[in-house]
Design an enzyme around this catalytic site. Structure first.
Site, PDB file in Angstrom:
ATOM      1  N   GLU A  86       4.538   3.872   5.325  1.00 51.31           N
ATOM      2  CA  GLU A  86       3.290   3.317   4.815  1.00 51.31           C
ATOM      3  C   GLU A  86       2.076   3.929   5.499  1.00 51.31           C
ATOM      4  O   GLU A  86       1.030   4.153   4.878  1.00 51.31           O
ATOM      5  CB  GLU A  86       3.326   1.790   4.958  1.00 51.31           C
ATOM      6  CG  GLU A  86       4.394   1.182   4.059  1.00 51.31           C
ATOM      7  CD  GLU A  86       4.662  -0.291   4.335  1.00 51.31           C
ATOM      8  OE1 GLU A  86       3.704  -1.019   4.673  1.00 51.31           O
ATOM      9  OE2 GLU A  86       5.834  -0.711   4.211  1.00 51.31           O
TER      10      GLU A  86
ATOM     11  N   HIS B 211       3.102  -1.327  10.447  1.00 47.66           N
ATOM     12  CA  HIS B 211       4.400  -1.173  11.101  1.00 47.66           C
ATOM     13  C   HIS B 211       4.913   0.244  10.891  1.00 47.66           C
ATOM     14  O   HIS B 211       4.417   0.986  10.024  1.00 47.66           O
ATOM     15  CB  HIS B 211       5.408  -2.168  10.515  1.00 47.66           C
ATOM     16  CG  HIS B 211       5.512  -2.061   9.028  1.00 47.66           C
ATOM     17  ND1 HIS B 211       6.324  -1.138   8.390  1.00 47.66           N
ATOM     18  CD2 HIS B 211       4.875  -2.746   8.042  1.00 47.66           C
ATOM     19  CE1 HIS B 211       6.186  -1.265   7.082  1.00 47.66           C
ATOM     20  NE2 HIS B 211       5.305  -2.229   6.834  1.00 47.66           N
TER      21      HIS B 211
ATOM     22  N   HIS C  86      10.150  -0.684   8.198  1.00 45.17           N
ATOM     23  CA  HIS C  86      10.663  -0.391   6.862  1.00 45.17           C
ATOM     24  C   HIS C  86       9.610   0.463   6.163  1.00 45.17           C
ATOM     25  O   HIS C  86       8.529   0.695   6.702  1.00 45.17           O
ATOM     26  CB  HIS C  86      10.926  -1.669   6.050  1.00 45.17           C
ATOM     27  CG  HIS C  86       9.697  -2.447   5.715  1.00 45.17           C
ATOM     28  ND1 HIS C  86       9.043  -3.233   6.644  1.00 45.17           N
ATOM     29  CD2 HIS C  86       8.978  -2.558   4.567  1.00 45.17           C
ATOM     30  CE1 HIS C  86       7.983  -3.801   6.070  1.00 45.17           C
ATOM     31  NE2 HIS C  86       7.914  -3.392   4.807  1.00 45.17           N
TER      32      HIS C  86
ATOM     33  N   GLU D  48       3.414  -7.284   9.319  1.00 46.15           N
ATOM     34  CA  GLU D  48       4.490  -7.094  10.305  1.00 46.15           C
ATOM     35  C   GLU D  48       3.963  -6.675  11.673  1.00 46.15           C
ATOM     36  O   GLU D  48       4.578  -6.963  12.697  1.00 46.15           O
ATOM     37  CB  GLU D  48       5.491  -6.050   9.796  1.00 46.15           C
ATOM     38  CG  GLU D  48       6.345  -6.514   8.623  1.00 46.15           C
ATOM     39  CD  GLU D  48       5.690  -6.280   7.273  1.00 46.15           C
ATOM     40  OE1 GLU D  48       6.351  -6.518   6.242  1.00 46.15           O
ATOM     41  OE2 GLU D  48       4.510  -5.855   7.246  1.00 46.15           O
TER      42      GLU D  48
ATOM     43  N   HIS E 134       0.035  -7.307   2.221  1.00 43.53           N
ATOM     44  CA  HIS E 134       1.412  -7.646   2.586  1.00 43.53           C
ATOM     45  C   HIS E 134       2.106  -8.482   1.512  1.00 43.53           C
ATOM     46  O   HIS E 134       1.569  -9.500   1.049  1.00 43.53           O
ATOM     47  CB  HIS E 134       1.427  -8.442   3.892  1.00 43.53           C
ATOM     48  CG  HIS E 134       2.778  -8.970   4.248  1.00 43.53           C
ATOM     49  ND1 HIS E 134       3.787  -8.166   4.737  1.00 43.53           N
ATOM     50  CD2 HIS E 134       3.313 -10.222   4.173  1.00 43.53           C
ATOM     51  CE1 HIS E 134       4.872  -8.895   4.960  1.00 43.53           C
ATOM     52  NE2 HIS E 134       4.612 -10.144   4.611  1.00 43.53           N
TER      53      HIS E 134
ATOM     54  N   ASP F  36      -1.855  -5.481   6.679  1.00 43.77           N
ATOM     55  CA  ASP F  36      -0.437  -5.790   6.526  1.00 43.77           C
ATOM     56  C   ASP F  36      -0.109  -6.926   7.496  1.00 43.77           C
ATOM     57  O   ASP F  36      -0.998  -7.459   8.174  1.00 43.77           O
ATOM     58  CB  ASP F  36       0.404  -4.539   6.794  1.00 43.77           C
ATOM     59  CG  ASP F  36       1.736  -4.549   6.058  1.00 43.77           C
ATOM     60  OD1 ASP F  36       2.098  -5.594   5.474  1.00 43.77           O
ATOM     61  OD2 ASP F  36       2.430  -3.519   6.073  1.00 43.77           O
TER      62      ASP F  36
END
Length: 278
Positions: free
Chosen positions: A134, A104, A115, A10, A60, A8
């Site tokens: 996630e 994240h 998020h 972030e 991502h 990912d």
């Protein structure tokens, strides 16, 4: 030893803002290079531990963030979309371990760019009554396939969320969240050394069965959306039921349930079109 890396953005070293991680952002091109460096550190760590096959899934956003030429030459890349399994595309029971890079924390936490999958469109997710983002949903799905998550990198909030879910996972905090778009950054060279060392250490012994290894039985996935319109539309999908005006749920087996959730998100995206980090 076959290793799977889900990458990912972030939670990558040095990145704190939407402009760092979204195509068209003023610092996105720099962010892509930073992402490659964190991933390459994980690849080096896996190879040092004896990995004979390493596959990286660009997980991502548009899933075209990693520039192939910047990736370690001994790693294969899964790039682009749509992907039926999204952040877990290409993961199979033949993999010996999974590493998550740049992850994240879930929606509602005070983590960098926190998020759950869709910016603020998804307010909460529960798996069998437990709050997940996630990290949790990825871990649970991999566990059903028999693949342990052995290491994860991200900010301190993501690392804490991972440890609470499964304390056996090795975590590397590359930054400390001060707020959702602010953090104290670990020096890049130091962060990459830490990632490489942690991955090697996590793979040096035979991976253990995940503490939260799921059974082959059914699981219940529940999602609360920001928009009642999304929840209402999803009721047209067989097996989806309403909890309240903005919350729906379904029951099924992972990883099929994970794939179905991807369909939910595509429905939501077609109805909302909101930017991820409003």
């Amino acid at each position: 030893m076959r290793i799977y890396i889900s990458a990912d953005m972030e939670g990558i070293t040095g990145l704190v803002d939407a402009d760092d991680v979204q195509p068209g952002g003023r610092d996105y091109e720099r962010g892509r290079l930073m992402m490659a460096e964190d991933v390459n550190a994980a690849v080096r760590g896996a190879l040092a531990a004896g990995a004979t096959d390493v596959v990286v899934n660009d997980a991502h956003g548009p899933m075209r963030n990693l520039v192939p030429q910047t990736l370690h030459p001994e790693a294969r890349l899964i790039r682009g979309k749509p992907k039926h399994m999204g952040m877990l595309e290409g993961l199979t029971p033949e993999h010996d371990a999974m590493i998550c890079v740049g992850y994240h924390s879930r929606a509602g936490t005070l983590g960098v760019l926190s998020h759950s999958f869709m910016g603020h469109e998804i307010e909460d997710i529960w798996l069998d009554g437990m709050p997940v983002g996630e990290i949790g949903l990825t871990h649970a799905t991999a566990a059903v396939l028999g693949v342990p998550m052995v290491a994860l990198t991200g900010d301190d909030s993501a690392c804490a969320e991972t440890s609470a879910w499964d304390g056996s996972v090795t975590t590397v905090a590359v930054k400390s969240a001060h707020d959702r778009f602010a953090a104290e950054l670990r020096p890049a060279a130091e962060a990459r050394r830490a990632i490489e060392k942690a991955v090697t250490a996590s793979l040096s012994d035979t991976p253990q069965t995940p503490r939260r290894a799921a059974t082959s039985g059914s699981a219940i996935l529940r999602v609360r959306w920001q928009s009642a319109s999304v929840a209402s539309t999803l009721l047209g999908i067989p097996s989806v039921t309403s909890v309240d005006s903005r919350t729906v749920q379904t029951e099924g087996q992972l990883p099929t349930l994970y794939r179905l959730f991807g369909v939910w998100m595509r429905v939501a995206a077609s109805l909302t079109g909101q930017a991820p980090y409003c």
